[in-house]
Design a protein around this motif. Structure first.
Motif, PDB file in Angstrom:
ATOM      1  N   SER A  30      26.948  95.419  60.992  1.00  0.00           N
ATOM      2  CA  SER A  30      26.179  96.459  60.312  1.00  0.00           C
ATOM      3  C   SER A  30      26.728  97.834  60.685  1.00  0.00           C
ATOM      4  CB  SER A  30      24.702  96.384  60.714  1.00  0.00           C
ATOM      5  OG  SER A  30      23.988  97.499  60.195  1.00  0.00           O
ATOM      6  N   ARG A  33      22.970 103.045  61.828  1.00  0.00           N
ATOM      7  CA  ARG A  33      22.615 103.558  63.159  1.00  0.00           C
ATOM      8  C   ARG A  33      21.650 104.721  63.013  1.00  0.00           C
ATOM      9  NH1 ARG A  33      25.039 108.449  64.216  1.00  0.00           N
ATOM     10  NH2 ARG A  33      27.040 108.944  63.183  1.00  0.00           N
ATOM     11  N   ARG A  34      21.106 105.179  64.137  1.00  0.00           N
ATOM     12  CA  ARG A  34      20.322 106.414  64.113  1.00  0.00           C
ATOM     13  C   ARG A  34      21.263 107.591  63.870  1.00  0.00           C
ATOM     14  NH1 ARG A  34      14.836 106.408  66.370  1.00  0.00           N
ATOM     15  NH2 ARG A  34      15.080 108.686  66.396  1.00  0.00           N
ATOM     16  N   ARG A 207      12.466 101.519  59.608  1.00  0.00           N
ATOM     17  CA  ARG A 207      12.740 100.750  60.828  1.00  0.00           C
ATOM     18  C   ARG A 207      13.664 101.554  61.751  1.00  0.00           C
ATOM     19  NH1 ARG A 207      11.742  95.010  60.441  1.00  0.00           N
ATOM     20  NH2 ARG A 207      10.934  94.449  58.377  1.00  0.00           N
ATOM     21  N   ASN A 208      13.201 102.683  62.181  1.00  0.00           N
ATOM     22  CA  ASN A 208      14.029 103.578  62.986  1.00  0.00           C
ATOM     23  C   ASN A 208      14.402 102.993  64.343  1.00  0.00           C
ATOM     24  OD1 ASN A 208      13.980 105.739  61.077  1.00  0.00           O
ATOM     25  ND2 ASN A 208      11.905 106.241  61.728  1.00  0.00           N
ATOM     26  N   ASP A 209      13.574 102.116  64.882  1.00  0.00           N
ATOM     27  CA  ASP A 209      13.832 101.548  66.199  1.00  0.00           C
ATOM     28  C   ASP A 209      14.706 100.307  66.149  1.00  0.00           C
ATOM     29  OD1 ASP A 209      12.260 103.532  67.363  1.00  0.00           O
ATOM     30  OD2 ASP A 209      10.427 102.349  67.143  1.00  0.00           O
ATOM     31  N   ASP A 210      15.083  99.887  64.960  1.00  0.00           N
ATOM     32  CA  ASP A 210      15.908  98.681  64.811  1.00  0.00           C
ATOM     33  C   ASP A 210      16.877  98.877  63.650  1.00  0.00           C
ATOM     34  OD1 ASP A 210      16.839  96.172  65.279  1.00  0.00           O
ATOM     35  OD2 ASP A 210      15.040  95.112  64.621  1.00  0.00           O
ATOM     36  N   GLU A 212      20.040  98.294  62.767  1.00  0.00           N
ATOM     37  CA  GLU A 212      20.912  97.269  62.210  1.00  0.00           C
ATOM     38  C   GLU A 212      20.150  96.203  61.436  1.00  0.00           C
ATOM     39  OE1 GLU A 212      23.553  95.687  65.115  1.00  0.00           O
ATOM     40  OE2 GLU A 212      24.645  97.579  65.372  1.00  0.00           O
ATOM     41  N   ARG A 213      18.857  96.099  61.670  1.00  0.00           N
ATOM     42  CA  ARG A 213      18.036  95.114  60.961  1.00  0.00           C
ATOM     43  C   ARG A 213      17.182  95.752  59.868  1.00  0.00           C
ATOM     44  NH1 ARG A 213      16.145  90.493  63.722  1.00  0.00           N
ATOM     45  NH2 ARG A 213      14.017  91.203  63.366  1.00  0.00           N
ATOM     46  N   ALA A 214      17.433  97.023  59.573  1.00  0.00           N
ATOM     47  CA  ALA A 214      16.566  97.751  58.642  1.00  0.00           C
ATOM     48  C   ALA A 214      16.804  97.365  57.192  1.00  0.00           C
ATOM     49  CB  ALA A 214      16.744  99.253  58.824  1.00  0.00           C
ATOM     50  N   ARG A 216      17.395  94.848  54.516  1.00  0.00           N
ATOM     51  CA  ARG A 216      17.182  93.395  54.460  1.00  0.00           C
ATOM     52  C   ARG A 216      16.879  92.940  53.027  1.00  0.00           C
ATOM     53  NH1 ARG A 216      15.154  92.636  59.214  1.00  0.00           N
ATOM     54  NH2 ARG A 216      14.154  90.641  58.777  1.00  0.00           N
ATOM     55  N   ASN A 360      20.221  89.955  57.812  1.00  0.00           N
ATOM     56  CA  ASN A 360      18.770  90.170  58.030  1.00  0.00           C
ATOM     57  C   ASN A 360      17.885  89.384  57.069  1.00  0.00           C
ATOM     58  OD1 ASN A 360      19.536  92.123  59.998  1.00  0.00           O
ATOM     59  ND2 ASN A 360      19.747  93.656  58.380  1.00  0.00           N
TER      60      ASN A 360
END
Length: 404
Positions: A30, A33-34, A207-210, A212-214, A216, A360
């Motif tokens: 992925s 990133r932030r 999904r700011n805290d995750d 790479e999984r945002a 999907r 994801n």
């Protein structure tokens, strides 16, 4: 008249060239990133995106890069790679055209210069402001760089811009206006204003805290797309011209369909009729039937409504046998660059006989009845594949690719 693909170039969140892009999607990486650094401290509900892995201003000569908007830089980097990959086709300049699509154009320059005029006055504005911000800037610079004089065109159809550029490239060759067309799409708009606008429209993942999984696509837990940036360029040639010069051929752009929903400025037609017509038109233009199409590289952005509508449209247009993938799960949504970059992936899928996985996809939405590749790449012979791109304004483009 057959149109073949002899060169490909890209710079994306997975790398600065086609090889890294392809390996990245096969590896299930992925690029999300932030991006707090890019959003300059604004308190936004979404602070994730997918920037280019290799900044184009580090690839181009410093003096040249400073004269270009970031979108123009990216388009040049991708075009240079594609031209070299095609072996420098050697056509007369008057027989080479350029079509580069973009949804927004040089928005980074426009915003930066607006800040400057407010802070320091009009006398501080760069004399290059207009050529850096104009939407046809990427196409114009590619034309200048490669000496293309058969015409320079810019498609601006939101998220369908890159795909529409390729369809126009085929038209130019089939109409006899060019032997070679440098076609693709680009976008670089990871800016606070753009992120805030999409966020206010409630289309972005939170999904700011995750990160790479945002993104999907087709997953039951999807909550919006992730903004990305990048460029993709393909060299299209009249088959007879490519054969005469002994060019290596990656594949064929055998058909396309372009339609409009005429329904809503941002929402797709819930009946999916425009998408269905675009897919069917691409198949018909290629002289094939729905049964000949094995795979669809989906537009699937990871929005709650859009993914379901596209899956239903594909099933209605092609049947139950097609296998899907959704590369925005790792790339994010490259807006005007998406259709071109994903067309490159579709060409490689057909050429190499492997379908990249969708990231994801942990719990497929029950409404999606078709097979979606997830987890690992799937080795499969693909006779023909569709690449879908759908944009705000109800603009639908489906491209059909076959092997060389």
């Amino acid at each position: 008249m057959s149109v073949v693909i002899t060169g490909m170039g890209a710079t994306t969140p997975l790398g600065g060239d086609v090889a890294s892009l392809w390996q990245g999607v096969l590896d299930g990486r992925s690029g999300v990133r932030r991006v707090d650094d890019l959003l300059r401290g604004f308190a936004l509900p979404t602070v994730i995106a997918a920037p280019m892995a290799v900044s184009p201003d580090t690839v181009l000569p410093r003096v040249q890069a400073r004269r270009l908007d970031r979108a123009e830089q990216a388009a040049l980097v991708a075009a240079r790679e594609a031209w070299a990959d095609a072996g420098n086709p050697g056509a007369e300049p008057e027989r080479v055209a350029v079509v580069i699509g973009t949804g927004i154009g040089g928005v980074s320059t426009a915003l930066a210069q607006d800040d400057l005029i407010e802070e320091q006055g009009p006398g501080r504005i760069s004399p290059l402001t207009i050529p850096m911000m104009m939407p046809n800037g990427p196409a114009a610079w590619v034309s200048i760089e490669l000496g293309a004089r058969a015409g320079t065109f810019t498609t601006a159809s939101a998220c369908a811009s890159g795909a529409e550029a390729l369809s126009l490239g085929v038209r130019l060759i089939r109409d006899g206006d060019a032997d070679v067309v440098i076609a693709g799409g680009v976008e670089s708009c990871i800016e606070p204003l753009i992120v805030a606008g999409f966020a206010q429209a409630r289309t972005l993942s939170k999904r700011n805290d995750d990160p790479e999984r945002a993104s999907r696509p087709f997953d039951a837990g999807r909550d919006g797309f992730v903004l990305g940036e990048g460029a993709g360029v393909l060299i299209l040639e009249r088959e007879e011209f490519a054969a005469a010069r002994g060019a290596r051929v990656h594949g064929r752009l055998a058909g396309f369909g372009v339609t409009a929903d005429a329904h809503h400025i941002t929402g797709p037609d819930p009946a999916g009729t425009g998408q269905i017509r675009a897919i069917r038109a691409a198949v018909a233009a290629a002289g094939l039937t729905a049964a000949d199409v094995d795979h669809v590289n989906c537009h699937a952005t990871s929005t709650v409504v859009g993914d379901l509508g596209e899956a239903a449209a594909i099933q209605a247009a092609l049947g139950d046998h097609v296998v899907l993938t959704a590369p925005k799960s790792g790339l994010g949504h490259l807006v005007g660059g998406a259709g071109a970059v994903e067309s490159i992936l579709t060409v490689l899928t057909v050429r190499d006989g492997v379908i990249p996985p969708t990231l994801n996809l942990e719990s497929k939405a029950p409404e999606v009845k078709l097979d979606v590749v997830a987890g690992e790449p799937r080795a499969q012979k693909v006779r023909a594949a569709i690449c879908n791109s759908f944009g705000f304004g109800g603009q639908n483009v489906s491209l059909l690719f076959t092997s060389a």
